[in-house]
Design an enzyme around this catalytic site. Structure first.
Site, PDB file in Angstrom:
ATOM      1  N   SER A  26       0.800  -1.220   0.000  1.00 21.10           N
ATOM      2  CA  SER A  26       0.000   0.000   0.000  1.00 21.10           C
ATOM      3  C   SER A  26       0.840   1.282   0.000  1.00 21.10           C
ATOM      4  CB  SER A  26      -0.945  -0.037   1.209  1.00 21.10           C
ATOM      5  OG  SER A  26      -1.962   0.923   1.084  1.00 21.10           O
ATOM      6  N   ASP A  53      -9.639  -5.674  -4.783  1.00 17.53           N
ATOM      7  CA  ASP A  53      -8.884  -4.429  -4.674  1.00 17.53           C
ATOM      8  C   ASP A  53      -9.010  -3.631  -5.973  1.00 17.53           C
ATOM      9  OD1 ASP A  53      -7.065  -2.392  -4.271  1.00 17.53           O
ATOM     10  OD2 ASP A  53      -5.362  -3.713  -3.837  1.00 17.53           O
ATOM     11  N   HIS A  98      -7.974  -4.727  -0.571  1.00 13.86           N
ATOM     12  CA  HIS A  98      -6.688  -4.049  -0.715  1.00 13.86           C
ATOM     13  C   HIS A  98      -5.657  -4.597   0.263  1.00 13.86           C
ATOM     14  CE1 HIS A  98      -3.874  -0.931  -1.716  1.00 13.86           C
ATOM     15  NE2 HIS A  98      -3.877  -0.440  -0.496  1.00 13.86           N
TER      16      HIS A  98
END
Length: 273
Positions: A143, A195, A221
């Site tokens: 991320s 995601d 995600h």
């Protein structure tokens, strides 16, 4: 470039079965949890490290490998500790270190930060934790931490052996690493099927000569949090795939590559019976 898509059926067995991965990994190593800091300009970077106690011939042959875990915007190094990732990786023979990025956890914020600064931070961490010259280094970047890992790969990518991209930001606008990094660093793209960034996986695997992708069904995600069992299984297999030795720099081991594919395919075949 090899691209691997995990089916929904595979997920069920991956959670319930150790498959041959645990057998291949051998008995868990004795590990020890340590805490500390790494100086970087005017701040101290806090870390948690699961170290391998008395590394044996296998670890020595792999030049005492170390996995470095970054984290997303909602987390700190504590997350990887509580998830059990650090301990599992260390018990497989790979030292596992998670850092608190600046402004998170126990690491103070930097007064100024740009791509050069963030790249130098990762470089400093790697230099501080490398057990020996030419150690195998695996960088796991989920991320938000793509703001650190991608600039690092652009500037110092050949310092690492493998890059595990867990839906990092920045891939969509990235032109890819320079040639030596493209050829010498193995990459694994891990995304959840739910995601919105999942299409980035196809782009990322085209940027490295040796690259694979895993899309985990039903995960969002934060696939490592949604489906930790399958995330750990794939990660542990991949960490044995691309290794570094003194003579040739980076080696892609065919046996490990076959194991990665077979681990996924065998699970899928069993669940279809």
């Amino acid at each position: 470039t090899v691209q691997i898509m995990i089916s929904s059926a595979l997920l069920l067995l991956a959670v319930a079965s150790c498959l041959q991965l645990s057998v291949a990994a051998g008995a868990p190593r004795q590990v020890e949890l340590k805490h500390g800091t790494i100086p970087f300009f005017d701040i101290q970077i806090a870390y948690k490290l699961y170290d391998v106690v008395n590394p044996g011939p296998e670890e020595d042959a792999r030049l005492n490998p170390t996995a470095i875990f970054l984290h997303g915007a909602k987390y700190t190094s504590e997350f990887w500790l509580k998830l059990g990732t650090l301990k599992q990786v260390a018990e497989s023979g790979v030292r596992a270190l998670a850092i608190d990025l600046p402004g998170f956890g126990a690491t103070p914020a930097l007064p100024y930060s740009d791509n050069n600064m963030r790249s130098e931070l990762i470089k400093t961490v790697i230099e501080s934790v490398s057990v020996r010259v030419n150690s195998s280094i695996y960088l796991i970047s989920p991320s938000m931490s793509g703001r650190y890992s991608i600039p690092f790969l652009d500037r110092h990518g050949v310092m690492i052996t493998s890059f595990v991209a867990v839906a990092p930001i920045g891939v969509r606008d990235w032109g890819g690493p320079w040639e030596d990094t493209h050829r010498k660093v193995c990459a694994l793209a891990v995304y959840g099927s739910e995601d919105p960034l999942a299409p980035d996986a196809d782009r990322l695997v085209k940027l490295f000569q040796y690259a694979w992708k895993v899309v985990i069904p039903g995960a969002g995600h934060r696939s490592y949090e949604d489906k930790p069992e399958i995330f750990h299984k794939v990660l542990l297999t991949f960490l044995r795939k691309c290794q570094r030795n003194i003579g040739s720099g980076h080696d892609v081991l065919p046996e490990a590559g076959i194991e990665l594919v077979r681990t996924l395919r065998d699970a899928e075949m069993v669940t279809k019976q």
